[in-house]
Design an enzyme around this catalytic site. Structure first.
Site, PDB file in Angstrom:
ATOM      1  N   ASP A 167      54.082  32.524  38.580  1.00 24.56           N
ATOM      2  CA  ASP A 167      54.969  33.519  39.717  1.00 24.56           C
ATOM      3  C   ASP A 167      54.866  31.826  41.068  1.00 24.56           C
ATOM      4  O   ASP A 167      55.846  31.875  41.509  1.00 24.56           O
ATOM      5  CB  ASP A 167      53.882  34.000  40.395  1.00 24.56           C
ATOM      6  CG  ASP A 167      53.060  35.170  39.928  1.00 24.56           C
ATOM      7  OD1 ASP A 167      54.567  35.779  39.508  1.00 24.56           O
ATOM      8  OD2 ASP A 167      52.079  35.795  39.725  1.00 24.56           O
ATOM      9  N   HIS A 189      44.285  32.101  38.343  1.00 22.40           N
ATOM     10  CA  HIS A 189      44.169  33.358  37.845  1.00 22.40           C
ATOM     11  C   HIS A 189      42.867  33.172  36.443  1.00 22.40           C
ATOM     12  O   HIS A 189      42.122  32.754  37.263  1.00 22.40           O
ATOM     13  CB  HIS A 189      44.996  32.454  36.232  1.00 22.40           C
ATOM     14  CG  HIS A 189      45.640  33.603  35.858  1.00 22.40           C
ATOM     15  ND1 HIS A 189      44.542  34.703  34.031  1.00 22.40           N
ATOM     16  CD2 HIS A 189      46.410  34.242  36.142  1.00 22.40           C
ATOM     17  CE1 HIS A 189      46.245  35.292  34.252  1.00 22.40           C
ATOM     18  NE2 HIS A 189      46.604  35.135  34.652  1.00 22.40           N
TER      19      HIS A 189
HETATM   20  N1  ACO Z   1      44.593  29.053  46.654  1.00 19.38           N
HETATM   21  C1  ACO Z   1      43.459  28.871  47.691  1.00 19.38           C
HETATM   22  N2  ACO Z   1      41.896  28.825  46.868  1.00 19.38           N
HETATM   23  C2  ACO Z   1      42.070  29.505  46.029  1.00 19.38           C
HETATM   24  C3  ACO Z   1      43.176  30.063  44.459  1.00 19.38           C
HETATM   25  C4  ACO Z   1      44.180  30.094  45.658  1.00 19.38           C
HETATM   26  N3  ACO Z   1      45.001  29.771  45.142  1.00 19.38           N
HETATM   27  N4  ACO Z   1      42.721  31.140  44.210  1.00 19.38           N
HETATM   28  C5  ACO Z   1      41.610  31.243  44.426  1.00 19.38           C
HETATM   29  N5  ACO Z   1      41.132  30.243  45.234  1.00 19.38           N
HETATM   30  C6  ACO Z   1      39.593  29.677  45.485  1.00 19.38           C
HETATM   31  C7  ACO Z   1      39.087  30.912  46.085  1.00 19.38           C
HETATM   32  O1  ACO Z   1      38.767  30.586  47.870  1.00 19.38           O
HETATM   33  C8  ACO Z   1      37.399  31.111  45.668  1.00 19.38           C
HETATM   34  O2  ACO Z   1      36.588  29.661  46.065  1.00 19.38           O
HETATM   35  P1  ACO Z   1      34.976  29.783  46.687  1.00 19.38           P
HETATM   36  O3  ACO Z   1      34.357  29.780  45.026  1.00 19.38           O
HETATM   37  O4  ACO Z   1      35.213  28.601  47.883  1.00 19.38           O
HETATM   38  O5  ACO Z   1      35.236  30.771  46.775  1.00 19.38           O
HETATM   39  C9  ACO Z   1      37.678  30.458  44.510  1.00 19.38           C
HETATM   40  O6  ACO Z   1      39.039  29.583  44.321  1.00 19.38           O
HETATM   41  C10 ACO Z   1      37.389  31.616  43.002  1.00 19.38           C
HETATM   42  O7  ACO Z   1      38.595  32.456  43.451  1.00 19.38           O
HETATM   43  P2  ACO Z   1      39.101  34.204  43.023  1.00 19.38           P
HETATM   44  O8  ACO Z   1      39.381  34.149  44.471  1.00 19.38           O
HETATM   45  O9  ACO Z   1      37.376  34.294  43.687  1.00 19.38           O
HETATM   46  O10 ACO Z   1      39.096  33.759  41.314  1.00 19.38           O
HETATM   47  P3  ACO Z   1      39.679  35.502  41.241  1.00 19.38           P
HETATM   48  O11 ACO Z   1      39.860  34.741  39.451  1.00 19.38           O
HETATM   49  O12 ACO Z   1      39.283  36.740  41.691  1.00 19.38           O
HETATM   50  O13 ACO Z   1      41.093  35.715  41.311  1.00 19.38           O
HETATM   51  C11 ACO Z   1      43.630  35.824  42.118  1.00 19.38           C
HETATM   52  C12 ACO Z   1      42.250  35.509  40.585  1.00 19.38           C
HETATM   53  C13 ACO Z   1      43.871  36.318  42.391  1.00 19.38           C
HETATM   54  C14 ACO Z   1      44.319  34.842  40.971  1.00 19.38           C
HETATM   55  C15 ACO Z   1      43.881  34.005  43.294  1.00 19.38           C
HETATM   56  O14 ACO Z   1      43.468  32.849  42.083  1.00 19.38           O
HETATM   57  C16 ACO Z   1      44.296  34.397  44.082  1.00 19.38           C
HETATM   58  O15 ACO Z   1      44.402  34.935  44.981  1.00 19.38           O
HETATM   59  N6  ACO Z   1      45.741  32.822  43.962  1.00 19.38           N
HETATM   60  C17 ACO Z   1      46.926  33.229  44.776  1.00 19.38           C
HETATM   61  C18 ACO Z   1      48.060  34.433  44.233  1.00 19.38           C
HETATM   62  C19 ACO Z   1      48.591  34.069  42.585  1.00 19.38           C
HETATM   63  O16 ACO Z   1      49.734  33.056  42.834  1.00 19.38           O
HETATM   64  N7  ACO Z   1      48.565  35.262  42.197  1.00 19.38           N
HETATM   65  C20 ACO Z   1      49.377  35.547  41.272  1.00 19.38           C
HETATM   66  C21 ACO Z   1      48.198  35.562  39.995  1.00 19.38           C
HETATM   67  S1  ACO Z   1      48.874  35.553  38.235  1.00 19.38           S
HETATM   68  C22 ACO Z   1      49.472  37.642  37.884  1.00 19.38           C
HETATM   69  O17 ACO Z   1      49.193  38.167  38.270  1.00 19.38           O
HETATM   70  C23 ACO Z   1      51.262  37.358  37.482  1.00 19.38           C
END
Ligand code: ACO
Length: 421
Positions: A363, A306
């Site tokens: 979620d 998140h």
């Molecule tokens: N699975 C595996 N790796 C992940 C995940 C995940 N679910 N989420 C983040 N990471 C990793 C990224 O690859 C990144 O790794 P790195 O530093 O080695 O490059 C690091 O964690 C940071 O991730 P970002 O994408 O930069 O974080 P951001 O804050 O931009 O994104 C998000 C947050 C979009 C929620 C992300 O965690 C994600 O894609 N999660 C899965 C989708 C999801 O569950 N979305 C619902 C969010 S809640 C809502 O909107 C109601």
């Protein structure tokens, strides 16, 4: 003494006020930065940018805290009444009996949509994505109820808000019925909000659907937990669209489109698809987690991570407990819940997820509950939209009443071809 931030640019020092919120959150007010210095800030994804002052919802992502107007989210578990909480979010206090009855009366009496609006549904293919239909139909409300396109006072606003909260249910249920070629079921004025929605979804003509009280309680809670989450992608979209003075219906329709994406509300569909595919392909949760960590592919552990929460999402904690209790009470054994529990356990003990502060989000467990109630997967994000609607309305209203609000208009750093002379 008021705090001040000092920035030195090209040898010149500038001062900017520091704003402190009621929960101690600190922000540097850079609204005069460009006029004073000629510089702008660059913050892709707005991870460090406060776009407004708001009194609706507070989150502390480091501590895993979520409050609606000062009330911790956990306290709503004991009063799962979505309509009451929605009114509270919008108007800032718990409704007294008179306010609640007035609002409920409008919800009941304005649940129908104009008969001509039904024709619009037949223009969509049966396979149309429900979020596309929902957003189009919310925009269409501006055509059928133009008297609410300009809201001059609180009473008119309340009338519009109640109609929207009421009609979104009808539109959502009709979207589902249309996708299956089933007859539309009119709202029943004798049923409260959530029961009425389930009735419109699942009743057959002359064969009313009897919703399980446990399902009604669970759905009320799911909707409450989705009702607001401060400046997330869809709420910021509603605010941005509303800042141009676009009407309430149009602004919320834009929110639906923002919510649709798989990194936001659409993740609840992706979580169940992920769990189903693990189950169908006989993958072990360990194998899936290994794939999600592998940077060579784009697979993520959906429902994890998140932007704000670097600790447990408090909504996920509640939903985990509720889903276990709810499935037990209903006598449902869902193998997907077992997979989800195991995925969570593995990820929470894995250095990859620990180092990146990745925890289950709202979620991760909501889909398990929606599935048990009988909501089809392609309607999950529509349910999220019904839940989030009071939050969108609250933010639209707060912004609309703020005399200092200006049209939202970010700047950019241009990196294209320089002027060709
Ligand atoms: N699975 C595996 N790796 C992940 C995940 C995940 N679910 N989420 C983040 N990471 C990793 C990224 O690859 C990144 O790794 P790195 O530093 O080695 O490059 C690091 O964690 C940071 O991730 P970002 O994408 O930069 O974080 P951001 O804050 O931009 O994104 C998000 C947050 C979009 C929620 C992300 O965690 C994600 O894609 N999660 C899965 C989708 C999801 O569950 N979305 C619902 C969010 S809640 C809502 O909107 C109601």
């Amino acid at each position: 003494m008021d705090k001040i931030a000092r920035i030195i640019l090209e040898g010149v020092e500038y001062e900017f006020p520091v704003v402190v919120g009621t929960e101690g959150e600190k922000a540097i007010d850079i609204s005069t930065l460009r006029s004073k210095t000629g510089h702008i800030t660059l913050d892709p994804g707005f991870g460090n940018t406060g776009s407004c002052r708001s009194a609706i919802t507070f989150t502390d992502g480091e501590k895993g805290i979520l409050h609606y107007r000062g009330i911790p989210i956990e306290l709503f578990e004991s009063i799962p009444n979505f309509v009451r909480v929605g009114w509270f979010l919008i108007f800032g206090r718990m409704p007294d009996e008179e306010s609640y009855s007035r609002f409920s009366y409008i919800l009941t009496n304005k649940a129908n949509i104009d008969e001509d609006m039904k024709n619009h549904f037949s223009g969509f293919p049966k396979s149309a994505p429900p979020m596309a239909v929902l957003s189009a139909m919310l925009s269409t409300l501006s055509c059928f109820y133009p008297e609410f396109n300009e809201l001059d006072n609180r009473e008119e606003f309340e009338q519009a808000a109640a109609r929207l909260i009421s009609k979104i249910r009808t539109l959502a249920a009709y979207t589902y019925r249309r996708s299956l070629g089933l007859p539309y079921i009119y709202p029943d004025p004798n049923l409260p909000y959530v029961s009425n929605f389930l009735h419109m979804m699942f009743s057959q003509p002359y064969q009313p659907y009897q919703a399980d009280p446990i399902a009604i309680e669970a759905l009320n809670l799911v909707l409450i937990l989705h009702a607001d989450h401060e400046q997330n992608c869809s709420t910021s979209t509603v605010r941005m669209v509303g800042s141009s003075k676009a009407n309430l219906f149009a602004s919320c329709a834009a929110g639906v489109n923002a919510l649709w994406g798989s990194l936001h509300g659409g993740a609840n569909v992706k979580v169940i698809e992920m769990l189903e595919s693990i189950h169908a392909n006989n993958l072990t949760p360990e194998q899936y987690v290994a794939q999600a960590k592998d940077k060579k592919n784009s697979i993520r552990l959906m429902g994890f991570g998140h932007r704000v929460y670097k600790n447990f999402d408090p909504r996920a904690k509640l939903l985990k407990r509720v889903s276990e209790r709810f499935l037990k009470q209903m006598g449902i054994k869902d193998p997907l819940l077992d997979i989800a529990l195991r995925l969570e356990e593995i990820a929470l003990n894995d250095p990859y997820f620990i180092e990146r502060n990745l925890y289950p989000n709202v979620d991760f467990y909501s889909g398990i509950i929606l599935r048990a109630i009988g909501i089809p997967t392609n309607m999950f994000t529509v349910l999220f939209a019904i839940g989030r609607l009071p939050g969108w309305i609250a933010h639209w209203y707060e912004q609309n009443g703020d005399p200092d609000v200006r049209i939202a208009r970010p700047r950019q750093v241009y990196i294209g071809t320089p002027r060709q002379s």
